[in-house]
Design a protein around this motif. Structure first.
Motif, PDB file in Angstrom:
ATOM      1  N   GLN A  82       0.821  -1.160  -0.127  1.00 15.37           N
ATOM      2  CA  GLN A  82      -0.072  -0.184   0.034  1.00 15.37           C
ATOM      3  C   GLN A  82       0.982   1.052  -0.119  1.00 15.37           C
ATOM      4  OE1 GLN A  82      -2.320  -1.148   3.406  1.00 15.37           O
ATOM      5  NE2 GLN A  82      -4.321  -0.865   2.232  1.00 15.37           N
ATOM      6  N   ILE A  83       2.106   1.180   0.688  1.00 12.09           N
ATOM      7  CA  ILE A  83       2.837   2.481   0.642  1.00 12.09           C
ATOM      8  C   ILE A  83       3.603   2.493  -0.554  1.00 12.09           C
ATOM      9  CG2 ILE A  83       4.992   3.194   1.750  1.00 12.09           C
ATOM     10  CD1 ILE A  83       4.389   1.716   4.388  1.00 12.09           C
ATOM     11  N   LEU A  84       3.921   1.372  -1.225  1.00 16.40           N
ATOM     12  CA  LEU A  84       4.834   1.259  -2.680  1.00 16.40           C
ATOM     13  C   LEU A  84       4.162   1.694  -3.782  1.00 16.40           C
ATOM     14  CD1 LEU A  84       8.069  -0.759  -2.519  1.00 16.40           C
ATOM     15  CD2 LEU A  84       7.857   1.423  -1.868  1.00 16.40           C
ATOM     16  N   ALA A  85       2.892   1.143  -3.797  1.00 16.87           N
ATOM     17  CA  ALA A  85       1.897   0.939  -5.121  1.00 16.87           C
ATOM     18  C   ALA A  85       1.716   2.342  -5.642  1.00 16.87           C
ATOM     19  CB  ALA A  85       0.626   0.324  -4.917  1.00 16.87           C
ATOM     20  N   PRO A  86       1.454   3.617  -4.858  1.00 16.39           N
ATOM     21  CA  PRO A  86       1.239   4.709  -5.495  1.00 16.39           C
ATOM     22  C   PRO A  86       2.570   5.314  -6.141  1.00 16.39           C
ATOM     23  CG  PRO A  86       0.209   4.539  -3.173  1.00 16.39           C
ATOM     24  CD  PRO A  86       1.034   3.323  -3.464  1.00 16.39           C
ATOM     25  N   VAL A 141      12.655  -2.328   9.540  1.00 15.06           N
ATOM     26  CA  VAL A 141      12.425  -3.097   8.538  1.00 15.06           C
ATOM     27  C   VAL A 141      11.725  -4.580   9.167  1.00 15.06           C
ATOM     28  CG1 VAL A 141      13.073  -4.526   6.635  1.00 15.06           C
ATOM     29  CG2 VAL A 141      14.206  -2.271   6.847  1.00 15.06           C
ATOM     30  N   ASN A 142      10.595  -4.884   8.891  1.00 16.81           N
ATOM     31  CA  ASN A 142      10.106  -6.163   9.252  1.00 16.81           C
ATOM     32  C   ASN A 142      10.617  -7.205   8.300  1.00 16.81           C
ATOM     33  OD1 ASN A 142       8.566  -8.326  10.193  1.00 16.81           O
ATOM     34  ND2 ASN A 142       6.651  -7.386  10.442  1.00 16.81           N
ATOM     35  N   ILE A 143      11.273  -8.276   8.847  1.00 12.37           N
ATOM     36  CA  ILE A 143      11.836  -9.173   7.690  1.00 12.37           C
ATOM     37  C   ILE A 143      11.017 -10.124   7.260  1.00 12.37           C
ATOM     38  CG2 ILE A 143      14.336  -9.086   8.580  1.00 12.37           C
ATOM     39  CD1 ILE A 143      13.747 -11.781   9.886  1.00 12.37           C
ATOM     40  N   ARG A 144       9.602 -10.075   7.780  1.00 14.73           N
ATOM     41  CA  ARG A 144       8.429 -10.931   7.311  1.00 14.73           C
ATOM     42  C   ARG A 144       7.616 -10.093   6.725  1.00 14.73           C
ATOM     43  NH1 ARG A 144       9.686 -12.456  12.600  1.00 14.73           N
ATOM     44  NH2 ARG A 144       7.859 -10.995  13.241  1.00 14.73           N
ATOM     45  N   ASP A 145       7.596  -8.768   6.598  1.00 14.28           N
ATOM     46  CA  ASP A 145       6.685  -8.202   5.819  1.00 14.28           C
ATOM     47  C   ASP A 145       7.378  -6.703   5.350  1.00 14.28           C
ATOM     48  OD1 ASP A 145       4.167  -7.267   5.076  1.00 14.28           O
ATOM     49  OD2 ASP A 145       3.485  -6.752   7.006  1.00 14.28           O
ATOM     50  N   TYR A 146       7.997  -6.843   4.139  1.00 14.12           N
ATOM     51  CA  TYR A 146       8.597  -5.641   3.479  1.00 14.12           C
ATOM     52  C   TYR A 146       8.273  -5.907   1.879  1.00 14.12           C
ATOM     53  CZ  TYR A 146      12.980  -8.547   2.333  1.00 14.12           C
ATOM     54  OH  TYR A 146      13.801  -9.313   1.853  1.00 14.12           O
ATOM     55  N   HIS A 147       8.517  -4.730   1.167  1.00  9.18           N
ATOM     56  CA  HIS A 147       8.508  -4.908  -0.136  1.00  9.18           C
ATOM     57  C   HIS A 147       9.630  -3.806  -0.638  1.00  9.18           C
ATOM     58  CE1 HIS A 147       5.846  -6.076  -3.480  1.00  9.18           C
ATOM     59  NE2 HIS A 147       6.453  -5.049  -4.438  1.00  9.18           N
ATOM     60  N   PHE A 148      10.285  -4.370  -1.780  1.00 10.51           N
ATOM     61  CA  PHE A 148      11.219  -3.285  -2.520  1.00 10.51           C
ATOM     62  C   PHE A 148      11.076  -3.252  -4.030  1.00 10.51           C
ATOM     63  CE2 PHE A 148      15.273  -3.076  -4.655  1.00 10.51           C
ATOM     64  CZ  PHE A 148      15.875  -2.267  -4.026  1.00 10.51           C
ATOM     65  N   LEU A 149      11.678  -2.040  -4.417  1.00 15.01           N
ATOM     66  CA  LEU A 149      11.229  -1.649  -5.716  1.00 15.01           C
ATOM     67  C   LEU A 149      12.414  -0.812  -6.095  1.00 15.01           C
ATOM     68  CD1 LEU A 149       9.495  -1.408  -8.378  1.00 15.01           C
ATOM     69  CD2 LEU A 149       8.681   1.095  -7.314  1.00 15.01           C
ATOM     70  N   SER A 150      13.193  -1.079  -7.154  1.00 15.56           N
ATOM     71  CA  SER A 150      14.250  -0.436  -7.618  1.00 15.56           C
ATOM     72  C   SER A 150      13.817  -0.368  -9.219  1.00 15.56           C
ATOM     73  CB  SER A 150      15.686  -1.015  -7.628  1.00 15.56           C
ATOM     74  OG  SER A 150      15.516  -2.324  -8.404  1.00 15.56           O
TER      75      SER A 150
END
Length: 296
Positions: free
Chosen positions: A66-70, A110-119
């Protein structure tokens, strides 16, 4: 905080609070363009001015996507080409998180069980953006790294107030564990200055044993955590030892099969609150049970 981040204007959620910044006039940044596989992380090297920002987004139930999509949509509109877009599992989990450049906690959690990365990169391959989002109780966290920009606009960044310790979880332990995949054990008592449990008997350990009996294919991990007092190596050793004590108590006191329980320790690398306050440090000193899977 919404507004320009370097030469590319990324509109952040309006309630985003800047927690840290680090700028370099001319440097190189290895931007991940592939997941962590077989001990290696694939990266692309970019050179130029670098801006590095971290933000906290107060919001209960917010997910990393939800944070990264926009922001991903904004990069697409600006003509950027995605290099890597993955969640914690597909990125490489623990190994990926500790192989990449991340501002230290509590500024970036950073929650190692709940993160998302985009480059992503510009079509000419001269400019790159790396975004990392994660979520914890009551807050989302975002890190933005931009490299190779022709001009850098540095916004005023003031540390936000220390993150308050989360409220004690409510509801049945079994329900929380099966619903969320992990749960903090609140009633454990360790002897002062020791990694040994004062008592091997606990209502929560009994509840865990009952879950294991009701679901004979369920496998769990016991994970210890500490605050930031002391060196990392020492804290990891303490957290591992406390997790091992809980595992032993479940095996010896409640007849849970050893091959169904793993134990490990994170030291202070996965806080759930700010280590700048006494309440936060107390919350971070914890033992969690994590669901690994349910075979069969």
């Amino acid at each position: 905080m919404a507004g320009p981040l370097a030469a590319l204007e990324l509109a952040l959620p309006p309630n985003a609070q800047a927690t840290a910044s680090r700028d370099r006039a001319l440097a190189q940044e290895a931007v991940p363009d592939g997941p962590y596989v077989d001990g290696n992380l694939s990266t692309r090297l970019f050179e130029g001015p670098i801006t590095h920002r971290a933000y906290r987004i107060p919001s209960s139930g917010l997910t990393p996507l939800q944070i990264l999509a926009p922001l991903r949509a904004q990069l697409d509109d600006a003509g950027y080409k995605v290099l890597l877009d993955c969640d914690d599992d597909r990125c490489g989990g623990f190994d990926f998180r500790f192989a990449i450049n991340v501002l230290p906690a509590p500024n970036m959690y950073v929650n190692i069980r709940d993160y998302h990365f985009l480059s992503a990169e510009t079509p000419d391959g001269k400019t790159a953006v790396a975004l990392l989002a994660s979520a914890a109780a009551g807050s989302g966290y975002l890190q933005v790294i931009q490299v190779g920009t022709a001009q850098v606009v540095v916004p005023d960044v003031a540390p936000s107030a220390p993150v308050a310790a989360p409220s004690p979880p409510t509801g049945d332990l079994a329900a929380r564990l099966l619903r969320d995949g992990h749960a903090v054990l609140q009633t454990l008592d360790f002897a002062v200055g020791s990694t040994a449990l004062s008592s091997s008997q606990s209502p929560e350990l009994a509840a865990i044993a009952a879950i294991m009996q009701d679901r004979p294919a369920l496998r769990i991990a016991v994970v210890g955590h500490t605050d930031t007092v002391g060196a990392l190596e020492a804290n990891i050793a303490v957290s591992r030892a406390r997790a091992a004590s809980v595992r032993t108590a479940l095996i010896n006191g409640y007849d849970v099969a050893p091959d169904r329980i793993e134990a490990g320790g994170m030291g202070y690398l996965a806080p759930i609150a700010s280590n700048l306050s006494r309440e936060g440090r107390e919350a971070n000193r914890r033992v969690e049970v994590v669901v690994i899977g349910e075979d069969g």
